[in-house]
Design a protein around this motif. Structure first.
Motif, PDB file in Angstrom:
ATOM      1  N   ARG A  84       0.865  -1.188   0.000  1.00 38.81           N
ATOM      2  CA  ARG A  84       0.000   0.000   0.000  1.00 38.81           C
ATOM      3  C   ARG A  84       0.897   1.232   0.000  1.00 38.81           C
ATOM      4  NH1 ARG A  84      -4.696  -2.390  -1.107  1.00 38.81           N
ATOM      5  NH2 ARG A  84      -5.741  -3.409   0.624  1.00 38.81           N
ATOM      6  N   PHE A 110      -3.949  -2.959   9.300  1.00 40.49           N
ATOM      7  CA  PHE A 110      -3.448  -3.747   8.168  1.00 40.49           C
ATOM      8  C   PHE A 110      -4.067  -3.355   6.834  1.00 40.49           C
ATOM      9  CE2 PHE A 110      -6.629  -7.229   7.482  1.00 40.49           C
ATOM     10  CZ  PHE A 110      -7.495  -6.917   8.512  1.00 40.49           C
ATOM     11  N   ALA A 111      -5.159  -2.579   6.829  1.00 41.03           N
ATOM     12  CA  ALA A 111      -5.734  -2.180   5.536  1.00 41.03           C
ATOM     13  C   ALA A 111      -4.806  -1.222   4.805  1.00 41.03           C
ATOM     14  CB  ALA A 111      -7.093  -1.536   5.750  1.00 41.03           C
ATOM     15  N   TRP A 155       1.967  -6.382   8.624  1.00 41.36           N
ATOM     16  CA  TRP A 155       0.701  -6.606   7.907  1.00 41.36           C
ATOM     17  C   TRP A 155       0.296  -8.083   7.990  1.00 41.36           C
ATOM     18  CZ3 TRP A 155       0.285  -9.799   3.547  1.00 41.36           C
ATOM     19  CH2 TRP A 155      -1.004  -9.866   3.005  1.00 41.36           C
ATOM     20  N   ARG A 203      -3.045  -9.312   9.880  1.00 40.67           N
ATOM     21  CA  ARG A 203      -4.065  -9.901   9.002  1.00 40.67           C
ATOM     22  C   ARG A 203      -4.388 -11.337   9.470  1.00 40.67           C
ATOM     23  NH1 ARG A 203      -6.471  -9.127   3.562  1.00 40.67           N
ATOM     24  NH2 ARG A 203      -7.277 -11.177   3.126  1.00 40.67           N
ATOM     25  N   GLY A 252     -13.865  -0.807   7.585  1.00 43.00           N
ATOM     26  CA  GLY A 252     -14.063  -1.767   6.495  1.00 43.00           C
ATOM     27  C   GLY A 252     -15.488  -2.239   6.388  1.00 43.00           C
ATOM     28  N   ALA A 253     -16.170  -2.341   7.552  1.00 41.75           N
ATOM     29  CA  ALA A 253     -17.459  -3.023   7.534  1.00 41.75           C
ATOM     30  C   ALA A 253     -18.666  -2.098   7.406  1.00 41.75           C
ATOM     31  CB  ALA A 253     -17.603  -3.838   8.809  1.00 41.75           C
ATOM     32  N   THR A 300     -19.231   0.324   3.710  1.00 36.28           N
ATOM     33  CA  THR A 300     -19.305  -0.540   2.524  1.00 36.28           C
ATOM     34  C   THR A 300     -20.655  -1.246   2.455  1.00 36.28           C
ATOM     35  OG1 THR A 300     -18.166  -2.149   3.903  1.00 36.28           O
ATOM     36  CG2 THR A 300     -16.850  -1.044   2.220  1.00 36.28           C
ATOM     37  N   ARG A 316      -2.938   0.235  -4.359  1.00 38.01           N
ATOM     38  CA  ARG A 316      -1.800  -0.669  -4.152  1.00 38.01           C
ATOM     39  C   ARG A 316      -0.534   0.038  -4.599  1.00 38.01           C
ATOM     40  NH1 ARG A 316      -3.300  -6.781  -4.942  1.00 38.01           N
ATOM     41  NH2 ARG A 316      -5.421  -6.780  -4.136  1.00 38.01           N
ATOM     42  N   PRO A 326     -15.997  -7.010  -6.123  1.00 34.76           N
ATOM     43  CA  PRO A 326     -16.529  -6.309  -4.946  1.00 34.76           C
ATOM     44  C   PRO A 326     -15.608  -6.334  -3.742  1.00 34.76           C
ATOM     45  CG  PRO A 326     -17.759  -8.346  -5.378  1.00 34.76           C
ATOM     46  CD  PRO A 326     -16.848  -8.130  -6.547  1.00 34.76           C
ATOM     47  N   PHE A 327     -14.825  -7.416  -3.590  1.00 39.86           N
ATOM     48  CA  PHE A 327     -13.993  -7.543  -2.384  1.00 39.86           C
ATOM     49  C   PHE A 327     -12.509  -7.618  -2.707  1.00 39.86           C
ATOM     50  CE2 PHE A 327     -18.152  -9.437  -1.356  1.00 39.86           C
ATOM     51  CZ  PHE A 327     -18.498  -8.641  -0.282  1.00 39.86           C
ATOM     52  N   GLY A 328     -12.108  -7.208  -3.897  1.00 37.24           N
ATOM     53  CA  GLY A 328     -10.707  -7.342  -4.282  1.00 37.24           C
ATOM     54  C   GLY A 328     -10.376  -8.815  -4.453  1.00 37.24           C
ATOM     55  N   ARG A 354      -4.376  -9.107  -0.685  1.00 37.91           N
ATOM     56  CA  ARG A 354      -5.001  -7.924  -0.093  1.00 37.91           C
ATOM     57  C   ARG A 354      -6.524  -7.968  -0.166  1.00 37.91           C
ATOM     58  NH1 ARG A 354      -2.465  -4.121   3.225  1.00 37.91           N
ATOM     59  NH2 ARG A 354      -0.324  -4.042   2.588  1.00 37.91           N
ATOM     60  N   CYS A 383     -10.459  -8.485   0.614  1.00 41.41           N
ATOM     61  CA  CYS A 383     -11.177  -8.135   1.834  1.00 41.41           C
ATOM     62  C   CYS A 383     -11.303  -9.363   2.739  1.00 41.41           C
ATOM     63  CB  CYS A 383     -12.568  -7.622   1.454  1.00 41.41           C
ATOM     64  SG  CYS A 383     -13.590  -7.298   2.886  1.00 41.41           S
ATOM     65  N   PRO A 384     -10.830  -9.254   3.996  1.00 42.17           N
ATOM     66  CA  PRO A 384     -10.961 -10.401   4.898  1.00 42.17           C
ATOM     67  C   PRO A 384     -12.385 -10.535   5.454  1.00 42.17           C
ATOM     68  CG  PRO A 384      -9.938  -8.567   6.036  1.00 42.17           C
ATOM     69  CD  PRO A 384     -10.158  -8.110   4.630  1.00 42.17           C
TER      70      PRO A 384
END
Ligand code: HEM
Length: 525
Positions: A116, A132-133, A141, A145, A320-321, A324, A391, A452-454, A458, A460-461
């Motif tokens: 990043r 970590f985002a 990271w 993660r 993140g949550a 979105t 990125r 949608p989540f990459g 990287r 989205c977890p």
């Protein structure tokens, strides 16, 4: 509005110069110009960079971005192709929008494209990249993660926290039913933001008061709002470092204030968790994410995670949550209400699985394929964010035959990807049926037609939790109510434009009329 637009920058600079700091200003501009010229020269040789528009010294292509950079870049893709080279201030940036290039970046060359960029927001608000985002690729990271994926977002923990999600969706239904009974218009942005925030506050902090009503809730909502504003801000320091110390836009001042305010909330919550765990406070040890984090060993053999890392992880999950899923839900609902046939089909499907005698549960949502089609179509046409998180390349490489130097910023234009007429028939039409013959249980589209989540290291977890929150909220609202627009708003005249930011919500809040369709006792269960 683009905060780097000439209309805003010119008066700012004028006011600043009139303030008597002309010499410093001139020196800064000179240094910035020289470093910009150096960087351009450095990155332009040898050639064979991807094509793109001409860039100005110092500001590069920044002023061309306008109020909707994702749309500007989409137009540039049409002119220059799926891979585009621009300069945002001094920052060499590659933008891509085709499935092939995205597969190359997130799959085949994931090891090169997984860092990043360094940003002021990361230093100040994200606790010096202890999150970590925003953290660069590396041991920290990886460590953080792994904690999130293996300790916090596991299927088992998501099952344990299901109770909280169901309770909060019940509160949401009760509030909408109350508004319906009073004949009030329902502001869907408040509904979706409210439910995603209460769910996350309970899962993370074990507290509801930040997200319910009252002063604490209002203050916390303001913090989250500020978080997104500053995360999406084009901060001059990040693009023209030599001018950064001026903080012309005032973002850094606001970032420090925000960090202090979050600190105050998180420090109090962490202390309370420690007191509950040690028995100093009655009530027993809570079963939320903060408690899990407090029990974990730290990095490099430390007995515990340090508070800075705990706070940074908590902030990541909150950021993140919440927005979105809320933004996805608002767009989905706008499309559903615009199209009565889609609403009818959804309600028919939910009724056939759930019936009219009970409320929707999480176990029902996998049995609702048409609802999944609607959500996938929303991800395609109205992605929560126009770009994946930026990125940065960790080594020199090649993409589509072009040279991509180490340290290049990489933007994946998810907005443009979902609207490509090369991939999609009638791309601007909202047609859930286009997903009918697809593998709906697969979160990732392995053809990389939507993202949608990459994808890759990287990715989205939180994709499982995010999808569950979106599906459950929509299923409950559609089962519970028939939805329509208020007088004066129609399928044809509703404002379906988006507002640019790190997420792109509807420009105009979605307001609706809800009409209950279940027996009264189901609105209080
Ligand atoms: C509908 C809901 C969601 C959407 C659309 C979404 C979307 C995304 C996207 C596009 C990325 C960037 C991936 C990349 O860089 O390639 C991302 C990363 C991330 N998301 Fe999500 N997300 C959602 C829900 C969540 C949830 C529920 C959480 C956590 C509880 C979460 C936490 C994160 C984190 C921490 C990252 C950064 C990962 C890293 O850099 O290693 N997201 N998300």
């Amino acid at each position: 509005m683009n905060i780097l637009s000439p209309e805003l920058l010119v008066p700012l600079i004028t006011e600043w110069i009139q303030g008597g700091r002309l010499i410093f200003a001139t020196c800064s501009v000179l240094v910035a110009l020289l470093s910009s010229v150096f960087l351009v020269a450095h990155f332009r040789t040898p050639m064979n960079l991807p094509p793109g528009p001409k860039a100005m010294p110092l500001l590069g292509n920044l002023l061309q971005m306008g109020s909707h950079p994702h749309r500007t870049m989409t137009a540039m893709h049409k002119k220059y192709g799926h891979i585009l080279y621009i300069r945002l201030g001094c920052i060499p940036t590659v933008v891509v929008d085709s499935p092939q290039l995205i597969a190359e970046i997130t799959k085949e060359q994931d090891n090169v494209f997984s860092s990043r960029p360094h940003m002021t927001f990361t230093d100040i608000v994200a606790y010096d990249a202890h999150d970590f985002a925003m953290a660069p690729y590396g041991p920290h990271w990886r460590y953080v993660r792994r904690i999130c994926v293996h300790e916090l977002l596991t299927p088992k923990r998501l099952e344990i926290t299901m109770k909280e999600r169901i309770e909060e969706s019940r509160c949401m239904i009760m509030a909408v039913a109350e508004a319906a009974q009073k004949g009030e218009i329902v502001d869907m942005r408040d509904v979706f933001a409210g439910v995603s925030m209460t769910v996350m506050c309970r899962m993370l902090l074990g507290r509801r008061e930040f997200a319910a009503t009252g002063k604490k809730a209002k203050d916390f909502k303001h913090l989250i709002h500020e978080l997104f504003r500053l995360m999406g801000a084009l901060n001059l320091r990040d693009f023209v470092p030599a001018l950064g110390w001026l903080d012309l836009q005032g973002f850094e001042r606001d970032m420090y204030k925000l960090r202090d305010e979050f600190d105050e909330v998180f420090d109090a919550v962490i202390q309370e968790h420690r007191d509950l765990a040690s028995g100093k406070l009655p009530g027993g040890k809570p079963n939320d994410f903060i408690s899990v984090l407090l029990d974990l060993p730290g990095e490099n053999g430390a007995p515990h995670l340090d508070d800075k890392t705990i706070k940074a992880i908590t902030l990541d999950m909150m950021a993140g949550a919440t927005d979105t899923s809320a933004v996805t839900n608002e767009w989905a609902m706008a499309e559903i209400i615009r199209n009565t046939e889609i609403q009818r089909k959804l309600q028919e499907e939910i009724d056939s699985v759930v019936g009219l005698e009970r409320n929707v549960q999480e176990s029902d949502i996998n049995k609702l394929p048409y609802l999944m089609c609607v959500v996938k179509e929303t991800f395609r046409l109205h992605p929560a964010g126009p770009f994946a998180i930026p990125r940065e390349t960790m080594a020199d490489t090649k993409l589509s035959g072009y040279r991509i130097p180490k340290g290049t910023r990489v933007l994946i234009n998810i907005f443009s990807l979902g609207r490509s007429s090369e991939t999609w028939k009638d791309p601007l039409k909202f047609q859930p049926e286009r997903w009918a013959n697809e593998n709906l249980s697969a979160i990732h589209d392995m053809g990389f037609r939507i993202l949608p989540f990459g994808y890759g290291r990287r990715q989205c977890p939180g994709y499982n939790l995010g999808t569950t929150m979106v599906l459950l909220t929509l299923a409950r609202l559609l089962h519970g109510f028939k939805w329509s627009f208020p007088p004066g708003v129609t399928a044809e005249n509703i404002d379906m434009e988006e507002l640019y930011g790190c997420t792109t919500p509807l420009r105009t809040r979605l307001r609706t009329i809800a009409t209950p369709r279940l027996a009264p006792h189901l609105y209080s269960q």
